[in-house]
Design a protein around this motif. Structure first.
Motif, PDB file in Angstrom:
ATOM      1  N   ILE A 181     -15.293 -61.949 117.412  1.00  0.00           N
ATOM      2  CA  ILE A 181     -15.898 -61.758 118.733  1.00  0.00           C
ATOM      3  C   ILE A 181     -15.078 -60.783 119.569  1.00  0.00           C
ATOM      4  CG2 ILE A 181     -16.570 -62.918 120.867  1.00  0.00           C
ATOM      5  CD1 ILE A 181     -16.850 -65.489 119.120  1.00  0.00           C
ATOM      6  N   ARG A 182     -15.787 -59.881 120.212  1.00  0.00           N
ATOM      7  CA  ARG A 182     -15.160 -58.993 121.199  1.00  0.00           C
ATOM      8  C   ARG A 182     -15.837 -59.239 122.533  1.00  0.00           C
ATOM      9  NH1 ARG A 182     -14.813 -52.609 122.257  1.00  0.00           N
ATOM     10  NH2 ARG A 182     -12.703 -52.592 123.074  1.00  0.00           N
ATOM     11  N   LYS A 183     -15.092 -59.735 123.509  1.00  0.00           N
ATOM     12  CA  LYS A 183     -15.655 -60.088 124.795  1.00  0.00           C
ATOM     13  C   LYS A 183     -16.021 -58.841 125.598  1.00  0.00           C
ATOM     14  CE  LYS A 183     -16.100 -63.729 125.818  1.00  0.00           C
ATOM     15  NZ  LYS A 183     -17.247 -64.611 125.503  1.00  0.00           N
ATOM     16  N   ALA A 184     -16.961 -59.023 126.487  1.00  0.00           N
ATOM     17  CA  ALA A 184     -17.477 -57.907 127.278  1.00  0.00           C
ATOM     18  C   ALA A 184     -16.379 -57.191 128.051  1.00  0.00           C
ATOM     19  CB  ALA A 184     -18.553 -58.411 128.236  1.00  0.00           C
ATOM     20  N   ASN A 185     -15.424 -57.959 128.575  1.00  0.00           N
ATOM     21  CA  ASN A 185     -14.387 -57.350 129.413  1.00  0.00           C
ATOM     22  C   ASN A 185     -13.313 -56.622 128.606  1.00  0.00           C
ATOM     23  OD1 ASN A 185     -12.928 -59.484 128.366  1.00  0.00           O
ATOM     24  ND2 ASN A 185     -12.610 -60.529 130.315  1.00  0.00           N
ATOM     25  N   GLU A 186     -13.425 -56.616 127.286  1.00  0.00           N
ATOM     26  CA  GLU A 186     -12.504 -55.878 126.438  1.00  0.00           C
ATOM     27  C   GLU A 186     -13.030 -54.473 126.116  1.00  0.00           C
ATOM     28  OE1 GLU A 186     -12.198 -58.407 123.060  1.00  0.00           O
ATOM     29  OE2 GLU A 186     -10.895 -59.862 124.048  1.00  0.00           O
ATOM     30  N   ARG A 187     -14.250 -54.175 126.523  1.00  0.00           N
ATOM     31  CA  ARG A 187     -14.836 -52.873 126.214  1.00  0.00           C
ATOM     32  C   ARG A 187     -14.208 -51.761 127.058  1.00  0.00           C
ATOM     33  NH1 ARG A 187     -21.069 -53.950 127.252  1.00  0.00           N
ATOM     34  NH2 ARG A 187     -20.130 -55.037 129.043  1.00  0.00           N
ATOM     35  N   GLY A 188     -14.383 -50.524 126.585  1.00  0.00           N
ATOM     36  CA  GLY A 188     -13.952 -49.382 127.362  1.00  0.00           C
ATOM     37  C   GLY A 188     -14.784 -49.224 128.618  1.00  0.00           C
ATOM     38  N   VAL A 189     -14.170 -48.697 129.672  1.00  0.00           N
ATOM     39  CA  VAL A 189     -14.841 -48.553 130.973  1.00  0.00           C
ATOM     40  C   VAL A 189     -14.838 -47.083 131.377  1.00  0.00           C
ATOM     41  CG1 VAL A 189     -14.747 -49.148 133.427  1.00  0.00           C
ATOM     42  CG2 VAL A 189     -14.153 -50.865 131.695  1.00  0.00           C
ATOM     43  N   ALA A 190     -15.997 -46.619 131.845  1.00  0.00           N
ATOM     44  CA  ALA A 190     -16.108 -45.273 132.403  1.00  0.00           C
ATOM     45  C   ALA A 190     -16.905 -45.356 133.699  1.00  0.00           C
ATOM     46  CB  ALA A 190     -16.794 -44.327 131.421  1.00  0.00           C
ATOM     47  N   GLU A 191     -16.297 -44.912 134.792  1.00  0.00           N
ATOM     48  CA  GLU A 191     -16.956 -44.898 136.098  1.00  0.00           C
ATOM     49  C   GLU A 191     -16.998 -43.462 136.602  1.00  0.00           C
ATOM     50  OE1 GLU A 191     -18.468 -47.350 137.325  1.00  0.00           O
ATOM     51  OE2 GLU A 191     -17.590 -49.119 136.365  1.00  0.00           O
ATOM     52  N   HIS A 192     -18.207 -42.929 136.730  1.00  0.00           N
ATOM     53  CA  HIS A 192     -18.375 -41.535 137.142  1.00  0.00           C
ATOM     54  C   HIS A 192     -19.160 -41.392 138.446  1.00  0.00           C
ATOM     55  CE1 HIS A 192     -16.743 -40.181 133.313  1.00  0.00           C
ATOM     56  NE2 HIS A 192     -17.582 -40.980 132.687  1.00  0.00           N
ATOM     57  N   GLY A 193     -19.275 -42.472 139.189  1.00  0.00           N
ATOM     58  CA  GLY A 193     -20.060 -42.422 140.413  1.00  0.00           C
ATOM     59  C   GLY A 193     -21.538 -42.623 140.133  1.00  0.00           C
ATOM     60  N   TRP A 194     -22.165 -41.620 139.546  1.00  0.00           N
ATOM     61  CA  TRP A 194     -23.589 -41.724 139.197  1.00  0.00           C
ATOM     62  C   TRP A 194     -23.823 -42.535 137.932  1.00  0.00           C
ATOM     63  CZ3 TRP A 194     -25.234 -39.836 134.486  1.00  0.00           C
ATOM     64  CH2 TRP A 194     -24.348 -38.975 133.812  1.00  0.00           C
ATOM     65  N   LEU A 195     -22.752 -42.720 137.127  1.00  0.00           N
ATOM     66  CA  LEU A 195     -22.850 -43.435 135.857  1.00  0.00           C
ATOM     67  C   LEU A 195     -21.757 -44.481 135.755  1.00  0.00           C
ATOM     68  CD1 LEU A 195     -23.817 -43.763 132.859  1.00  0.00           C
ATOM     69  CD2 LEU A 195     -22.165 -41.973 132.283  1.00  0.00           C
ATOM     70  N   SER A 196     -22.161 -45.716 135.445  1.00  0.00           N
ATOM     71  CA  SER A 196     -21.220 -46.785 135.135  1.00  0.00           C
ATOM     72  C   SER A 196     -21.487 -47.199 133.699  1.00  0.00           C
ATOM     73  CB  SER A 196     -21.422 -47.978 136.078  1.00  0.00           C
ATOM     74  OG  SER A 196     -20.561 -49.044 135.728  1.00  0.00           O
ATOM     75  N   SER A 197     -20.459 -47.041 132.850  1.00  0.00           N
ATOM     76  CA  SER A 197     -20.673 -47.255 131.416  1.00  0.00           C
ATOM     77  C   SER A 197     -19.618 -48.177 130.827  1.00  0.00           C
ATOM     78  CB  SER A 197     -20.646 -45.904 130.695  1.00  0.00           C
ATOM     79  OG  SER A 197     -21.009 -46.056 129.341  1.00  0.00           O
ATOM     80  N   ARG A 198     -20.048 -48.974 129.849  1.00  0.00           N
ATOM     81  CA  ARG A 198     -19.159 -49.809 129.071  1.00  0.00           C
ATOM     82  C   ARG A 198     -19.338 -49.449 127.605  1.00  0.00           C
ATOM     83  NH1 ARG A 198     -18.095 -50.004 133.514  1.00  0.00           N
ATOM     84  NH2 ARG A 198     -17.653 -51.753 134.900  1.00  0.00           N
ATOM     85  N   HIS A 199     -18.208 -49.136 126.953  1.00  0.00           N
ATOM     86  CA  HIS A 199     -18.237 -48.643 125.580  1.00  0.00           C
ATOM     87  C   HIS A 199     -17.755 -49.725 124.612  1.00  0.00           C
ATOM     88  CE1 HIS A 199     -18.916 -44.806 127.424  1.00  0.00           C
ATOM     89  NE2 HIS A 199     -17.670 -44.651 127.830  1.00  0.00           N
ATOM     90  N   THR A 200     -18.635 -50.168 123.736  1.00  0.00           N
ATOM     91  CA  THR A 200     -18.228 -51.129 122.708  1.00  0.00           C
ATOM     92  C   THR A 200     -17.243 -50.502 121.744  1.00  0.00           C
ATOM     93  OG1 THR A 200     -20.271 -52.413 122.857  1.00  0.00           O
ATOM     94  CG2 THR A 200     -19.078 -52.516 120.772  1.00  0.00           C
ATOM     95  N   PHE A 201     -17.498 -49.251 121.358  1.00  0.00           N
ATOM     96  CA  PHE A 201     -16.634 -48.528 120.426  1.00  0.00           C
ATOM     97  C   PHE A 201     -16.096 -47.271 121.105  1.00  0.00           C
ATOM     98  CE2 PHE A 201     -19.989 -50.512 117.667  1.00  0.00           C
ATOM     99  CZ  PHE A 201     -19.190 -51.538 117.174  1.00  0.00           C
ATOM    100  N   SER A 202     -15.082 -46.668 120.498  1.00  0.00           N
ATOM    101  CA  SER A 202     -14.477 -45.453 121.055  1.00  0.00           C
ATOM    102  C   SER A 202     -15.553 -44.402 121.311  1.00  0.00           C
ATOM    103  CB  SER A 202     -13.429 -44.902 120.092  1.00  0.00           C
ATOM    104  OG  SER A 202     -12.349 -45.794 119.975  1.00  0.00           O
ATOM    105  N   PHE A 203     -15.447 -43.784 122.510  1.00  0.00           N
ATOM    106  CA  PHE A 203     -16.460 -42.805 122.915  1.00  0.00           C
ATOM    107  C   PHE A 203     -15.888 -41.964 124.047  1.00  0.00           C
ATOM    108  CE2 PHE A 203     -20.144 -41.303 125.305  1.00  0.00           C
ATOM    109  CZ  PHE A 203     -20.990 -40.866 124.288  1.00  0.00           C
ATOM    110  N   ALA A 204     -16.092 -40.638 123.947  1.00  0.00           N
ATOM    111  CA  ALA A 204     -15.641 -39.711 124.997  1.00  0.00           C
ATOM    112  C   ALA A 204     -14.152 -39.934 125.271  1.00  0.00           C
ATOM    113  CB  ALA A 204     -16.495 -39.853 126.242  1.00  0.00           C
ATOM    114  N   HIS A 205     -13.787 -40.241 126.535  1.00  0.00           N
ATOM    115  CA  HIS A 205     -12.372 -40.383 126.889  1.00  0.00           C
ATOM    116  C   HIS A 205     -11.792 -41.753 126.539  1.00  0.00           C
ATOM    117  CE1 HIS A 205     -12.358 -36.504 128.818  1.00  0.00           C
ATOM    118  NE2 HIS A 205     -13.389 -36.842 129.564  1.00  0.00           N
TER     119      HIS A 205
END
Length: 239
Positions: free
Chosen positions: A4-28
């Motif tokens: 199990i990988r909990k939701a709060n362990e995912r990668g976070v990206a906040e760009h103002g217009w976009l709020s994203s959570r990454h399950t796997f490595s992505f972008a930065h």
């Protein structure tokens, strides 16, 4: 075995217009322990501000599909396709030898919440294709509805990989079991709500790598929506 990988362990990206959570490595976001699973490379949980989105950008040799949870997403691509994707719709694009597309929130007043998922294909250089189908809630209520498969079985969208994707809605006493063939892995993503998987409690955003299990039982849902990926028994994508 359930990993199990909990939701709060995912990668976070906040760009103002976009709020994203990454399950796997992505972008930065890069985590060497989270480079995908089997042929599954990307699960991005995105919320896009009104009238904002991704400008035209290219893809190649990737199976990309979009699953809208709330709101409306507008899509345009170099194949000449233009569409609006709404809850219940599944949109799939085989990038093949190359395609460019844009994705914008169709609304000027409400957020759009979606999952964008990438699966590594089993072949390169195919002619790009676009598919979109609506799967009504009643087809997913208390069951697992096949939405993507290699042969487009049961009205599912086609996929250039030995993988099958199911969607389900669970609430209260509703439950369903998916049998897995021998020597298969699976991945479970809880899109929203809460549910149990083989008796283990999961919440929105949680993910589970599944190995050496022959049956997956979903029960005890509280407004739960889940995606289940039936995958080849391999740890990482060839990418």
């Amino acid at each position: 075995m359930l990993e199990i990988r909990k939701a709060n362990e995912r990668g976070v990206a906040e760009h103002g217009w976009l709020s994203s959570r990454h399950t796997f490595s992505f972008a930065h976001y890069h985590d060497p322990q989270q480079m995908g699973f089997s042929d599954l490379l990307v699960i991005n949980d995105d919320r896009i501000a009104p009238a904002k989105g991704f400008g035209t950008h290219p893809h190649r040799d990737m199976e990309i599909f979009t699953y809208v949870l709330e709101g409306e997403l507008e899509h345009k691509d170099t194949m000449g396709t233009g569409s609006v994707i709404r809850p219940g719709d599944v949109q799939a694009m085989s990038a093949g030898r190359g395609v460019a597309h844009s994705e914008f929130n169709h609304s000027h007043s409400a957020l759009v919440h979606l999952l964008q998922i990438w699966i590594v294909p089993d072949r390169a250089g195919v002619t790009p294709r676009y598919q979109q189908t609506h799967f009504p809630a009643e087809q997913k209520r208390g069951k697992l509805r096949l939405i993507m498969s290699p042969d487009g079985a049961d009205g599912s969208l086609g996929l250039y990989q030995d993988a099958r994707v199911y969607a389900g809605l669970f609430d209260g006493s509703e439950q369903a079991t998916l049998s897995l063939p021998e020597n298969r892995y699976a991945y479970v993503h809880v899109a929203r709500g809460s549910v149990t998987l083989n008796g283990v409690a999961l919440s929105a955003g949680d993910g589970v790598r599944v190995r050496d299990e022959r049956a997956l039982t979903f029960a005890d849902g509280d407004q739960a929506e889940v995606l289940v990926f039936d995958l080849r028994a391999r740890e990482l994508p060839d990418f």
